[in-house]
Write a protein that holds these residues in place. Structure first.
Motif, PDB file in Angstrom:
ATOM      1  N   UNK A  13       0.858  -1.177   0.000  1.00  0.00           N
ATOM      2  CA  UNK A  13       0.000   0.000   0.000  1.00  0.00           C
ATOM      3  C   UNK A  13       0.897   1.231   0.000  1.00  0.00           C
ATOM      4  N   UNK A  14       0.767   2.032  -1.049  1.00  0.00           N
ATOM      5  CA  UNK A  14       1.602   3.214  -1.219  1.00  0.00           C
ATOM      6  C   UNK A  14       0.687   4.439  -1.317  1.00  0.00           C
ATOM      7  N   UNK A  15       0.627   5.220  -0.242  1.00  0.00           N
ATOM      8  CA  UNK A  15      -0.259   6.381  -0.176  1.00  0.00           C
ATOM      9  C   UNK A  15       0.588   7.647  -0.245  1.00  0.00           C
ATOM     10  N   UNK A  16       0.206   8.529  -1.143  1.00  0.00           N
ATOM     11  CA  UNK A  16       0.929   9.791  -1.309  1.00  0.00           C
ATOM     12  C   UNK A  16       0.576  10.777  -0.199  1.00  0.00           C
ATOM     13  N   UNK A  17       1.549  11.593   0.176  1.00  0.00           N
ATOM     14  CA  UNK A  17       1.280  12.716   1.051  1.00  0.00           C
ATOM     15  C   UNK A  17       0.581  13.804   0.245  1.00  0.00           C
ATOM     16  N   UNK A  18      -0.012  14.789   0.916  1.00  0.00           N
ATOM     17  CA  UNK A  18      -0.706  15.868   0.203  1.00  0.00           C
ATOM     18  C   UNK A  18       0.198  16.542  -0.832  1.00  0.00           C
ATOM     19  N   UNK A  19      -0.287  16.639  -2.050  1.00  0.00           N
ATOM     20  CA  UNK A  19       0.440  17.310  -3.121  1.00  0.00           C
ATOM     21  C   UNK A  19       1.607  16.535  -3.700  1.00  0.00           C
ATOM     22  N   UNK A  20       1.821  15.289  -3.248  1.00  0.00           N
ATOM     23  CA  UNK A  20       2.969  14.510  -3.726  1.00  0.00           C
ATOM     24  C   UNK A  20       2.582  13.563  -4.855  1.00  0.00           C
ATOM     25  N   UNK A  21       3.576  13.169  -5.628  1.00  0.00           N
ATOM     26  CA  UNK A  21       3.419  12.172  -6.676  1.00  0.00           C
ATOM     27  C   UNK A  21       4.745  11.437  -6.792  1.00  0.00           C
ATOM     28  N   UNK A  22       4.947  10.444  -5.899  1.00  0.00           N
ATOM     29  CA  UNK A  22       6.194   9.690  -5.874  1.00  0.00           C
ATOM     30  C   UNK A  22       5.960   8.199  -5.695  1.00  0.00           C
ATOM     31  N   UNK A  23       5.229   7.820  -4.661  1.00  0.00           N
ATOM     32  CA  UNK A  23       5.143   6.413  -4.270  1.00  0.00           C
ATOM     33  C   UNK A  23       4.055   5.625  -4.985  1.00  0.00           C
ATOM     34  N   UNK A  24       3.124   6.306  -5.653  1.00  0.00           N
ATOM     35  CA  UNK A  24       2.020   5.600  -6.318  1.00  0.00           C
ATOM     36  C   UNK A  24       2.201   5.531  -7.830  1.00  0.00           C
ATOM     37  N   UNK A  25       3.382   5.834  -8.308  1.00  0.00           N
ATOM     38  CA  UNK A  25       3.654   5.835  -9.744  1.00  0.00           C
ATOM     39  C   UNK A  25       3.775   4.409 -10.284  1.00  0.00           C
ATOM     40  N   UNK A  26       3.682   4.296 -11.592  1.00  0.00           N
ATOM     41  CA  UNK A  26       3.882   2.999 -12.236  1.00  0.00           C
ATOM     42  C   UNK A  26       5.287   2.463 -11.936  1.00  0.00           C
ATOM     43  N   UNK A  27       6.286   3.333 -11.923  1.00  0.00           N
ATOM     44  CA  UNK A  27       7.658   2.910 -11.613  1.00  0.00           C
ATOM     45  C   UNK A  27       7.754   2.323 -10.203  1.00  0.00           C
ATOM     46  N   UNK A  28       7.108   2.987  -9.245  1.00  0.00           N
ATOM     47  CA  UNK A  28       7.130   2.508  -7.864  1.00  0.00           C
ATOM     48  C   UNK A  28       6.439   1.150  -7.744  1.00  0.00           C
ATOM     49  N   UNK A  29       5.322   0.999  -8.435  1.00  0.00           N
ATOM     50  CA  UNK A  29       4.609  -0.282  -8.422  1.00  0.00           C
ATOM     51  C   UNK A  29       5.480  -1.374  -9.038  1.00  0.00           C
ATOM     52  N   UNK A  30       6.141  -1.060 -10.144  1.00  0.00           N
ATOM     53  CA  UNK A  30       7.032  -2.043 -10.775  1.00  0.00           C
ATOM     54  C   UNK A  30       8.152  -2.481  -9.840  1.00  0.00           C
ATOM     55  N   UNK A  31       8.705  -1.543  -9.076  1.00  0.00           N
ATOM     56  CA  UNK A  31       9.755  -1.896  -8.098  1.00  0.00           C
ATOM     57  C   UNK A  31       9.231  -2.888  -7.087  1.00  0.00           C
ATOM     58  N   UNK A  32       7.997  -2.651  -6.590  1.00  0.00           N
ATOM     59  CA  UNK A  32       7.411  -3.536  -5.595  1.00  0.00           C
ATOM     60  C   UNK A  32       7.119  -4.911  -6.182  1.00  0.00           C
ATOM     61  N   UNK A  33       6.573  -4.934  -7.401  1.00  0.00           N
ATOM     62  CA  UNK A  33       6.285  -6.215  -8.049  1.00  0.00           C
ATOM     63  C   UNK A  33       7.569  -6.990  -8.304  1.00  0.00           C
ATOM     64  N   UNK A  34       8.616  -6.290  -8.711  1.00  0.00           N
ATOM     65  CA  UNK A  34       9.890  -6.925  -9.032  1.00  0.00           C
ATOM     66  C   UNK A  34      10.674  -7.380  -7.816  1.00  0.00           C
ATOM     67  N   UNK A  35      10.320  -6.856  -6.630  1.00  0.00           N
ATOM     68  CA  UNK A  35      11.070  -7.198  -5.419  1.00  0.00           C
ATOM     69  C   UNK A  35      10.753  -8.603  -4.915  1.00  0.00           C
ATOM     70  N   UNK A  36       9.607  -9.150  -5.378  1.00  0.00           N
ATOM     71  CA  UNK A  36       9.234 -10.487  -4.948  1.00  0.00           C
ATOM     72  C   UNK A  36       8.745 -10.565  -3.515  1.00  0.00           C
ATOM     73  N   UNK A  37       8.562  -9.429  -2.890  1.00  0.00           N
ATOM     74  CA  UNK A  37       8.064  -9.419  -1.492  1.00  0.00           C
ATOM     75  C   UNK A  37       6.632  -9.854  -1.415  1.00  0.00           C
TER      76      UNK A  37
END
Length: 164
Positions: A140-164
């Motif tokens: 679960x990746x929730x952005x802070x107000x006005x942010x766009x970092x953790x919910x990006x496609x790149x961030x999701x790909x990192x999580x999927x690729x980590x195998x966690x």
């Protein structure tokens, strides 16, 4: 209370456009089997959502599926007609399911609503992404107000690729 990793996705109905018209889909059906990437935006056709968030997932959809996702779902507290028009305007095709949480019931059940009344938008979803496996929230990746970092496609790909 906000959902956390390890929680089951709450039961609610989201609406998607089909060739026959709007169709209510239970979150159990839409998000319950296999691996689903769900990302939510505060509003269709809004600046960051239209210029960066949704297009990033469109561009990386094949990679996301290759990394293990069975489907990618974009959700907003908008009506199904707006979500359908937005998806068409960005060219999502079959790559992304455009799901409307018209009354915000699923967003509230997740505990991820925000008050955007100051912008004339009422209650909306916070910007977030989650990876759901067989109905259970794995990331679960929730952005802070006005942010766009953790919910990006790149961030999701990192999580999927980590195998966690």
């Amino acid at each position: 209370m906000t959902v956390t990793v390890g929680d089951r996705v709450p039961e609610a109905t989201l609406t998607v456009m089909t060739p026959e018209g709007p169709s209510g889909q239970s979150t159990t059906t839409l998000l319950g089997a296999g691996t689903t990437v769900l990302f939510a935006v505060p509003g269709a056709f809004t600046p960051t959502c239209s210029a960066r968030h949704l297009p990033g997932f469109v561009e990386r959809a094949e990679e996301i599926r290759a990394a293990g996702a069975d489907r990618v779902v974009c959700m907003a507290v908008n009506d199904v007609f707006v979500m359908d028009a937005w998806g068409k305007s960005v060219g999502v095709g079959e790559a992304i399911v455009m799901a409307a949480d018209g009354n915000g019931e699923f967003t509230r059940a997740l505990g991820l609503e925000m008050d955007a009344s100051g912008f004339g938008m009422g209650e909306r979803a916070q910007r977030f992404a989650m990876i759901v496996q067989d109905g259970v929230i794995k990331h679960l990746m929730v952005e802070g107000p006005g942010e766009f970092r953790v919910s990006t496609a790149d961030s999701v790909l990192e999580r999927l690729g980590s195998g966690e």
